[in-house]
Write a protein that holds these residues in place. Structure first.
Motif, PDB file in Angstrom:
ATOM      1  N   UNK A  71      56.936  22.540  60.577  1.00  0.00           N
ATOM      2  CA  UNK A  71      56.187  21.899  59.498  1.00  0.00           C
ATOM      3  C   UNK A  71      54.821  21.435  60.006  1.00  0.00           C
ATOM      4  N   UNK A  72      53.815  21.588  59.158  1.00  0.00           N
ATOM      5  CA  UNK A  72      52.473  21.139  59.491  1.00  0.00           C
ATOM      6  C   UNK A  72      52.059  20.070  58.492  1.00  0.00           C
ATOM      7  N   UNK A  73      50.779  19.899  58.332  1.00  0.00           N
ATOM      8  CA  UNK A  73      50.302  18.910  57.370  1.00  0.00           C
ATOM      9  C   UNK A  73      50.384  19.433  55.947  1.00  0.00           C
ATOM     10  N   UNK A  74      49.556  18.848  55.082  1.00  0.00           N
ATOM     11  CA  UNK A  74      49.567  19.239  53.674  1.00  0.00           C
ATOM     12  C   UNK A  74      48.144  19.190  53.127  1.00  0.00           C
ATOM     13  N   UNK A  75      47.221  19.808  53.888  1.00  0.00           N
ATOM     14  CA  UNK A  75      45.814  19.709  53.505  1.00  0.00           C
ATOM     15  C   UNK A  75      45.208  21.049  53.130  1.00  0.00           C
ATOM     16  N   UNK A  76      45.615  22.139  53.783  1.00  0.00           N
ATOM     17  CA  UNK A  76      44.992  23.433  53.539  1.00  0.00           C
ATOM     18  C   UNK A  76      46.049  24.448  53.124  1.00  0.00           C
ATOM     19  N   UNK A  77      45.829  25.097  51.965  1.00  0.00           N
ATOM     20  CA  UNK A  77      46.772  26.068  51.418  1.00  0.00           C
ATOM     21  C   UNK A  77      46.159  27.469  51.437  1.00  0.00           C
ATOM     22  N   UNK A  78      47.013  28.443  51.640  1.00  0.00           N
ATOM     23  CA  UNK A  78      46.644  29.852  51.487  1.00  0.00           C
ATOM     24  C   UNK A  78      47.552  30.439  50.415  1.00  0.00           C
ATOM     25  N   UNK A  79      46.965  31.011  49.372  1.00  0.00           N
ATOM     26  CA  UNK A  79      47.724  31.506  48.220  1.00  0.00           C
ATOM     27  C   UNK A  79      47.652  33.024  48.192  1.00  0.00           C
ATOM     28  N   UNK A  80      48.814  33.651  48.084  1.00  0.00           N
ATOM     29  CA  UNK A  80      48.893  35.100  47.946  1.00  0.00           C
ATOM     30  C   UNK A  80      49.169  35.395  46.473  1.00  0.00           C
ATOM     31  N   UNK A  81      48.183  35.944  45.782  1.00  0.00           N
ATOM     32  CA  UNK A  81      48.301  36.222  44.347  1.00  0.00           C
ATOM     33  C   UNK A  81      48.547  37.713  44.142  1.00  0.00           C
ATOM     34  N   UNK A  82      49.656  38.040  43.484  1.00  0.00           N
ATOM     35  CA  UNK A  82      49.995  39.436  43.188  1.00  0.00           C
ATOM     36  C   UNK A  82      49.765  39.688  41.706  1.00  0.00           C
ATOM     37  N   UNK A  83      48.806  40.541  41.401  1.00  0.00           N
ATOM     38  CA  UNK A  83      48.493  40.921  40.025  1.00  0.00           C
ATOM     39  C   UNK A  83      48.471  42.436  39.935  1.00  0.00           C
ATOM     40  N   UNK A  84      47.999  42.958  38.805  1.00  0.00           N
ATOM     41  CA  UNK A  84      47.975  44.400  38.594  1.00  0.00           C
ATOM     42  C   UNK A  84      46.594  44.959  38.922  1.00  0.00           C
ATOM     43  N   UNK A  85      46.561  46.264  39.128  1.00  0.00           N
ATOM     44  CA  UNK A  85      45.290  46.958  39.339  1.00  0.00           C
ATOM     45  C   UNK A  85      44.690  47.429  38.025  1.00  0.00           C
ATOM     46  N   UNK A  86      45.511  47.511  36.973  1.00  0.00           N
ATOM     47  CA  UNK A  86      45.054  48.031  35.689  1.00  0.00           C
ATOM     48  C   UNK A  86      45.315  47.010  34.587  1.00  0.00           C
ATOM     49  N   UNK A  87      44.606  47.200  33.471  1.00  0.00           N
ATOM     50  CA  UNK A  87      44.799  46.353  32.311  1.00  0.00           C
ATOM     51  C   UNK A  87      45.738  47.001  31.302  1.00  0.00           C
ATOM     52  N   UNK A  88      45.527  46.665  30.025  1.00  0.00           N
ATOM     53  CA  UNK A  88      46.361  47.179  28.933  1.00  0.00           C
ATOM     54  C   UNK A  88      47.839  46.894  29.180  1.00  0.00           C
ATOM     55  N   UNK A  89      48.124  45.674  29.663  1.00  0.00           N
ATOM     56  CA  UNK A  89      49.506  45.275  29.926  1.00  0.00           C
ATOM     57  C   UNK A  89      49.817  43.953  29.236  1.00  0.00           C
TER      58      UNK A  89
END
Length: 292
Positions: A71-89
């Motif tokens: 466990x570390x602190x609670x100051x810096x977050x790294x977010x992995x966002x998974x989305x699509x490459x295409x629209x029309x969804x």
């Protein structure tokens, strides 16, 4: 009032659009079946692996130290966002982006950066005040997920997390597939790997399992912990692809139905315009005959 020729052109245009939406619905349905099968097959393994490693990490707490568990602190977050490459969804991309925005707003006092998996999420947050440390484009555009891609992302995340000690937590944001009509954005902690939930006395809740080590704990965790990160990223990508195809199939089905209703309305208006033109011509002929 539009002319008869304009109405015919518009009806033809809507019919062409309807053919495209029907074709996209069929393609999405075919991809969805394969993606849904892969999600169903991956869930038991990913769930059991998280459960076992959570129990193990809780039992060896204080006896064994690993960079992916500590466990570390609670100051810096790294977010992995998974989305699509295409629209029309449909609202697929909008929902997962809103979930990421809500998480960032709730943790506005934290210093956050992001890894974007998918073009839509990358393009959205590229114009916002958040640092994009890495991006992966074109991994899910075909409707299939390659495990080697998840391994590549996991290795880069692990290297970043272990080298950059200022990163305290890594979260993954993806869309969990429920049904064809229901997909739910979820946010899970990826690193450090969460330990099993415990009660107030520090005892793990639920059934207690005893584990026998055939190798020392450092050797076991050195192999299993990176595999856990790879598995969770792979599962998130599978869930996201299945959700994308389900949302696209629903959206294209709705678009096809709306196009059919619009064609009916335009056809009715065209018939009225044609009838008015015929009536006008008859009146002119009759009026001319009467004047003669």
């Amino acid at each position: 009032m539009a002319s008869l020729l304009d109405m015919r052109r518009r009806i033809k245009s809507v019919k062409n659009t309807q053919q495209i939406t029907k074709a996209m619905k069929m393609v999405a349905a075919a991809k969805l079946k394969r993606a849904q099968d892969r999600v169903t097959a991956s869930r038991p393994f990913a769930g059991k692996m998280s459960e076992v490693l959570g129990d193990l990490s809780g039992k060896v707490a204080g006896e064994f130290s690993h960079p992916l568990l500590d466990e570390r602190g609670d100051a810096k977050y790294l977010i992995v966002l998974i989305s699509a490459d295409k629209g029309l969804a449909g609202a697929f991309n909008a929902n997962v982006i809103k979930a990421a925005q809500a998480f960032l707003k709730q943790n506005s006092d934290k210093q956050s950066s992001m890894v974007a998996v998918g073009r839509k999420g990358r393009d959205f947050f590229k114009r916002r005040e958040i640092e994009l440390t890495d991006e992966y484009i074109g991994l899910t555009g075909s409707g299939q997920v390659v495990y080697a891609d998840a391994v590549e992302i996991a290795n880069k995340l692990i290297a970043t997390f272990t080298d950059d000690t200022s990163i305290d937590k890594v979260f993954i944001v993806f869309t969990e597939f429920k049904t064809v009509l229901s997909q739910k954005p979820v946010i899970e902690q990826l690193l450090p790997i969460p330990k099993a939930a415990s009660d107030g006395d520090g005892e793990s809740t639920g059934a207690q399992a005893e584990y026998i080590y055939e190798q020392p704990a450092p050797d076991i965790f050195a192999k299993l912990l990176p595999k856990q990160v790879e598995t969770q990223i792979y599962r998130g990508m599978l869930e996201s692809v299945a959700s994308e195809q389900g949302s696209r199939m629903t959206a294209m089905d709705s678009a096809s139905k709306n196009a059919g209703e619009l064609i009916d309305t335009l056809t009715l208006n065209m018939n009225r315009i044609r009838q008015a033109a015929i009536t006008k011509e008859i009146i002119e002929v009759v009026s001319g005959a009467a004047a003669a």
